[in-house]
Design an enzyme around this catalytic site. Sequence first.
Site, PDB file in Angstrom:
ATOM      1  N   TYR B 141       0.882  -1.187   0.064  1.00  0.00           N
ATOM      2  CA  TYR B 141      -0.147  -0.176  -0.052  1.00  0.00           C
ATOM      3  C   TYR B 141       0.860   1.064   0.169  1.00  0.00           C
ATOM      4  O   TYR B 141       1.686   1.294   0.827  1.00  0.00           O
ATOM      5  CB  TYR B 141      -0.917   0.127   1.076  1.00  0.00           C
ATOM      6  CG  TYR B 141      -1.890   1.013   1.163  1.00  0.00           C
ATOM      7  CD1 TYR B 141      -3.240   0.957   0.465  1.00  0.00           C
ATOM      8  CD2 TYR B 141      -1.688   2.458   1.520  1.00  0.00           C
ATOM      9  CE1 TYR B 141      -4.237   1.807   0.481  1.00  0.00           C
ATOM     10  CE2 TYR B 141      -2.568   3.508   1.330  1.00  0.00           C
ATOM     11  CZ  TYR B 141      -3.897   3.133   0.598  1.00  0.00           C
ATOM     12  OH  TYR B 141      -4.917   4.133   0.489  1.00  0.00           O
ATOM     13  N   GLN B 202     -10.806   0.105   0.423  1.00  0.00           N
ATOM     14  CA  GLN B 202     -11.327  -0.762  -0.722  1.00  0.00           C
ATOM     15  C   GLN B 202      -9.825  -1.406  -1.309  1.00  0.00           C
ATOM     16  O   GLN B 202     -10.116  -2.484  -1.895  1.00  0.00           O
ATOM     17  CB  GLN B 202     -12.168   0.076  -1.820  1.00  0.00           C
ATOM     18  CG  GLN B 202     -11.605   1.403  -2.432  1.00  0.00           C
ATOM     19  CD  GLN B 202     -11.384   2.432  -1.291  1.00  0.00           C
ATOM     20  OE1 GLN B 202     -11.784   2.612  -0.428  1.00  0.00           O
ATOM     21  NE2 GLN B 202     -11.198   3.529  -2.254  1.00  0.00           N
ATOM     22  N   ASN B 225      -3.602   6.114   5.836  1.00  0.00           N
ATOM     23  CA  ASN B 225      -4.696   6.708   6.825  1.00  0.00           C
ATOM     24  C   ASN B 225      -5.264   5.927   7.663  1.00  0.00           C
ATOM     25  O   ASN B 225      -5.182   4.634   7.895  1.00  0.00           O
ATOM     26  CB  ASN B 225      -5.151   7.845   6.132  1.00  0.00           C
ATOM     27  CG  ASN B 225      -6.287   7.101   5.343  1.00  0.00           C
ATOM     28  OD1 ASN B 225      -6.540   5.965   5.454  1.00  0.00           O
ATOM     29  ND2 ASN B 225      -6.781   7.695   4.446  1.00  0.00           N
ATOM     30  N   SER B 248       5.123   9.125  13.951  1.00  0.00           N
ATOM     31  CA  SER B 248       6.473   8.993  14.020  1.00  0.00           C
ATOM     32  C   SER B 248       7.227   9.635  15.021  1.00  0.00           C
ATOM     33  O   SER B 248       6.861  10.497  15.610  1.00  0.00           O
ATOM     34  CB  SER B 248       6.999   9.429  12.583  1.00  0.00           C
ATOM     35  OG  SER B 248       8.026   8.877  12.205  1.00  0.00           O
ATOM     36  N   GLN B 270      11.641  15.044  12.089  1.00  0.00           N
ATOM     37  CA  GLN B 270      10.594  14.208  12.448  1.00  0.00           C
ATOM     38  C   GLN B 270       9.246  14.961  12.510  1.00  0.00           C
ATOM     39  O   GLN B 270       8.271  14.740  12.215  1.00  0.00           O
ATOM     40  CB  GLN B 270      11.049  13.656  13.893  1.00  0.00           C
ATOM     41  CG  GLN B 270      10.317  12.540  14.315  1.00  0.00           C
ATOM     42  CD  GLN B 270      10.271  11.364  13.352  1.00  0.00           C
ATOM     43  OE1 GLN B 270       9.364  10.851  12.665  1.00  0.00           O
ATOM     44  NE2 GLN B 270      11.764  11.116  12.567  1.00  0.00           N
ATOM     45  N   HIS B 273       6.740  15.787   9.863  1.00  0.00           N
ATOM     46  CA  HIS B 273       5.962  14.829   9.196  1.00  0.00           C
ATOM     47  C   HIS B 273       4.302  14.947   9.461  1.00  0.00           C
ATOM     48  O   HIS B 273       3.631  14.941   8.526  1.00  0.00           O
ATOM     49  CB  HIS B 273       6.172  13.567   9.855  1.00  0.00           C
ATOM     50  CG  HIS B 273       7.459  12.704   8.866  1.00  0.00           C
ATOM     51  ND1 HIS B 273       7.152  12.281   7.764  1.00  0.00           N
ATOM     52  CD2 HIS B 273       8.585  12.120   9.486  1.00  0.00           C
ATOM     53  CE1 HIS B 273       8.471  11.695   7.595  1.00  0.00           C
ATOM     54  NE2 HIS B 273       9.163  11.782   8.316  1.00  0.00           N
ATOM     55  N   GLU B 338      11.129   4.941  17.895  1.00  0.00           N
ATOM     56  CA  GLU B 338      11.323   4.382  16.457  1.00  0.00           C
ATOM     57  C   GLU B 338      12.587   4.591  16.045  1.00  0.00           C
ATOM     58  O   GLU B 338      13.166   3.877  15.476  1.00  0.00           O
ATOM     59  CB  GLU B 338      10.172   5.096  15.611  1.00  0.00           C
ATOM     60  CG  GLU B 338      10.256   4.850  14.011  1.00  0.00           C
ATOM     61  CD  GLU B 338       9.395   5.512  13.403  1.00  0.00           C
ATOM     62  OE1 GLU B 338       8.835   6.794  13.906  1.00  0.00           O
ATOM     63  OE2 GLU B 338       9.033   5.179  12.203  1.00  0.00           O
ATOM     64  N   HIS B 339      12.982   6.025  15.982  1.00  0.00           N
ATOM     65  CA  HIS B 339      14.361   6.342  15.700  1.00  0.00           C
ATOM     66  C   HIS B 339      15.057   6.843  16.759  1.00  0.00           C
ATOM     67  O   HIS B 339      14.447   7.709  17.579  1.00  0.00           O
ATOM     68  CB  HIS B 339      14.438   7.597  14.532  1.00  0.00           C
ATOM     69  CG  HIS B 339      13.356   7.345  13.479  1.00  0.00           C
ATOM     70  ND1 HIS B 339      12.035   8.001  13.244  1.00  0.00           N
ATOM     71  CD2 HIS B 339      13.628   6.767  12.214  1.00  0.00           C
ATOM     72  CE1 HIS B 339      11.432   7.472  12.254  1.00  0.00           C
ATOM     73  NE2 HIS B 339      12.499   6.648  11.610  1.00  0.00           N
ATOM     74  N   ASP B 372      16.638   7.419   6.473  1.00  0.00           N
ATOM     75  CA  ASP B 372      15.338   7.216   6.054  1.00  0.00           C
ATOM     76  C   ASP B 372      15.107   7.001   4.499  1.00  0.00           C
ATOM     77  O   ASP B 372      14.318   6.644   3.838  1.00  0.00           O
ATOM     78  CB  ASP B 372      14.518   8.783   6.004  1.00  0.00           C
ATOM     79  CG  ASP B 372      13.914   9.059   7.565  1.00  0.00           C
ATOM     80  OD1 ASP B 372      13.816   8.030   8.084  1.00  0.00           O
ATOM     81  OD2 ASP B 372      13.795  10.213   7.921  1.00  0.00           O
ATOM     82  N   GLU B 426      -2.100 -36.127  28.604  1.00  0.00           N
ATOM     83  CA  GLU B 426      -2.949 -35.234  28.231  1.00  0.00           C
ATOM     84  C   GLU B 426      -4.264 -35.881  27.579  1.00  0.00           C
ATOM     85  O   GLU B 426      -5.141 -34.962  27.241  1.00  0.00           O
ATOM     86  CB  GLU B 426      -2.479 -34.609  27.092  1.00  0.00           C
ATOM     87  CG  GLU B 426      -1.241 -33.653  27.393  1.00  0.00           C
ATOM     88  CD  GLU B 426      -0.478 -32.761  26.347  1.00  0.00           C
ATOM     89  OE1 GLU B 426      -0.994 -32.830  25.194  1.00  0.00           O
ATOM     90  OE2 GLU B 426       0.321 -32.204  26.585  1.00  0.00           O
ATOM     91  N   HIS B 431      -3.072 -39.824  19.671  1.00  0.00           N
ATOM     92  CA  HIS B 431      -1.675 -39.449  19.563  1.00  0.00           C
ATOM     93  C   HIS B 431      -0.585 -40.412  20.337  1.00  0.00           C
ATOM     94  O   HIS B 431       0.359 -40.676  19.651  1.00  0.00           O
ATOM     95  CB  HIS B 431      -1.455 -37.984  20.449  1.00  0.00           C
ATOM     96  CG  HIS B 431      -2.029 -36.800  19.828  1.00  0.00           C
ATOM     97  ND1 HIS B 431      -3.187 -36.643  19.564  1.00  0.00           N
ATOM     98  CD2 HIS B 431      -1.299 -35.740  19.234  1.00  0.00           C
ATOM     99  CE1 HIS B 431      -3.517 -35.386  18.931  1.00  0.00           C
ATOM    100  NE2 HIS B 431      -2.206 -34.958  18.863  1.00  0.00           N
TER     101      HIS B 431
END
Lengths: 443, 443
Positions: B141, B202, B225, B248, B270, B273, B338-339, B372, B426, B431
Amino acid sequence: MNETLRARPLRLDTAQPDFEQRFAQRLHWSADTDAAIEARVAEILADVRARGDAAVLDCTRRFDQLEVTSVAELELGPEVLRAAFEALPAAPREALQQAAARIRRYHEAQLEACGRGWEIVDEDGTRLGQKVTPLDRVGIYVPGGKAAYPSSVLMNAIPAHVAGVPEIVMVVPTPRGERNPLVLAAAHVAGVSRAFAIGGAQAVAALAYGTATIPRVDKITGPGNAYVAAAKRRVFGTVGIDMIAGPSEILVLADGSTPPQWVAMDLFSQAEHDELAQSILLCPDAAYLDAVQAAIDRLLPTLPRASIIAASLNGRGLLVRTRDMEEACALSNRIAPEHLEIASREPRRWEPLLRHAGAIFLGAYTSESLGDYCAGPNHVLPTSGTARFSSPLGVMDFQKRSSLIEVSAAGAQRLGRVASVLAHGEGLQAHARAAELRLEAGA
Amino acid sequence: MNETLRARPLRLDTAQPDFEQRFAQRLHWSADTDAAIEARVAEILADVRARGDAAVLDCTRRFDQLEVTSVAELELGPEVLRAAFEALPAAPREALQQAAARIRRYHEAQLEACGRGWEIVDEDGTRLGQKVTPLDRVGIYVPGGKAAYPSSVLMNAIPAHVAGVPEIVMVVPTPRGERNPLVLAAAHVAGVSRAFAIGGAQAVAALAYGTATIPRVDKITGPGNAYVAAAKRRVFGTVGIDMIAGPSEILVLADGSTPPQWVAMDLFSQAEHDELAQSILLCPDAAYLDAVQAAIDRLLPTLPRASIIAASLNGRGLLVRTRDMEEACALSNRIAPEHLEIASREPRRWEPLLRHAGAIFLGAYTSESLGDYCAGPNHVLPTSGTARFSSPLGVMDFQKRSSLIEVSAAGAQRLGRVASVLAHGEGLQAHARAAELRLEAGA
């Protein structure tokens, strides 16, 4: 033989004109969730998040009929686990230890093969790599009641231990105070750090959010009922989870060389788990399929769980005659089974053709049950076709990786120009300027 | 300077008595989902599942204002991608190629280090191992509109390619027909197999379930999103997904040796963003924090995205004076950023103390922006503290592992006894019997 105890898996032939349709129909299983369960689980999670121990106590009183006044009373201390182990007769005690040793050895080999960090160095001195660290604390869910499996304790806790996780917290419901001594003994053998006699969505919530008594973990693994599965799905993101398991499946690829009663028993060993479990046999030889059906008829009445086995085989079982072994392999890839037995004299001939499966059992002597308990590899495997994109539980599930980037002054000149162009192209000027500041300095 | 363009990250000192409370407050970010979005996404998924292409067309008309009569018209053929690449000016064309080459090289090293199968052999001839196979088909995506990042195309498609995935399907919305030439060119460079101009829930549904025109994939990766995130969460299980990304974050650990304007620009990179992005600086030296604030004041007005940067820093930014670097490392571990930049003369001194982070950038020259775009490691990283339990996107996310178990006749004797005891324990007699049948035969 009781009429209800007949087990007749659906018999198909890939040469039939309606094969595709009937095959697809038989494989269909819907993972659709139950709205009532979802709503109930959402409430329990919110309650535990808000009220912590008090909510856990309320749920435990209500669902497990356990009258205690504090969550601390529900802790099963190390001495309780050790005592359960020491009270076992010699045979199960030694079997647990031998299984644990083999599982540990396999996962140590896995750690060695795929669980280590690495680094590469550019000619300009820039170093790039990957650092591997264990998770700090994990939670293992162990079901209570009828599906209480000590082997699951070993299969979840040992990879975490081998990965280096310092704290492993087990939760296991004990309805009406009934404790399973094998489960507690397995926790002792597997190196569980702390254990609590709680279960259901409230146990998942306690592990995900933490309470005054129960520590918050970073990841929750282990099987459970629909409430547990719904709870795990909902806390995913707050913590890691392993996977949401569907019904268990076995697929046997047979060339006719394995004794039919062995294959029949292997199909039973899947079917006895529950009515929704699926057992499938693919073979180019119709007479062999007849022989397996005859063995099913003969052996079924000898088994204590015959009625579950019959329900599973009648509802979901499948014996398919294929054109040849190649077609059987292709069908198997479409199913992506959890357990895949190659009951063949030449298992290594077919193995390369098999792309999707949780675990592949090669040759007549490799019954799935050996893998379930003690061969060494993990028995927590992707179900319902998810072997197309997921893997057995393993050491890597209890580690995480961090990228390491150390750009030299010279490297910053080369990389800075590229980053600057791309960042401007994306309209991210601060990104570009951050690279350009290093350019100017190093020029 | 415009008053709205002041950027004042919250200034804290770990010695303050209310530090813990204010620190926790500033870090708080809720991943709570929006019920209206959830309901809308559930409808779209059900519609695409039921009506396939027709539903995709309806959604695309409605949400992207694209009037087409078939989904086939929305396919961006290889010639479209190539033409976009060839029409680029030399600078971005070469930058894309250089970035792609470095990303490919890093992920090839990753494949070499952790992406291969292995086997161990017991003294009785029993063989245990792990087979590694690429996924058959993955979906990527790529967001359209304001956050259209060609670098994301490289970072998602190249690891899949290196893993050996034969078919990579990209989806990217083109609202009102607006195509981003850099995104299409990046798809060409990264080896995308097929591309469709669709987006939103979709597109996720079409990839997860398949339609007459759009092939069903095994896993979907890539950012999007809130609708895309909700859709990915819902199809998880039907297909694999990478992760649900939050805002981020960058955390800079500084010992005062890096030019303050470099660190200020890294915090900006950062913050630019979006308003929810979080930039944090930890440093034992109060004078250095003052110098970074002064650089922020000086540099902010020079940046086109100054208002987003100011909103992010004023709302979520944080400058913390710590007792020493050790305390800064401990705080960083609690955040699991994250960073993580180690802006220090001795980055390798502090790196071993840092247990949780998506990517670690060592030394003054290693700006996050180099990572990045083009250092090589992946920029798809765990956000919002999930680096506690998850890892950067990589080759392994586009492979899956199958256990291999081949028990010898001799091995079946040893293992069969252990499995039999545990299976009886068990209550799973089929088995046990499956193991025992092999015992008798091999005895």
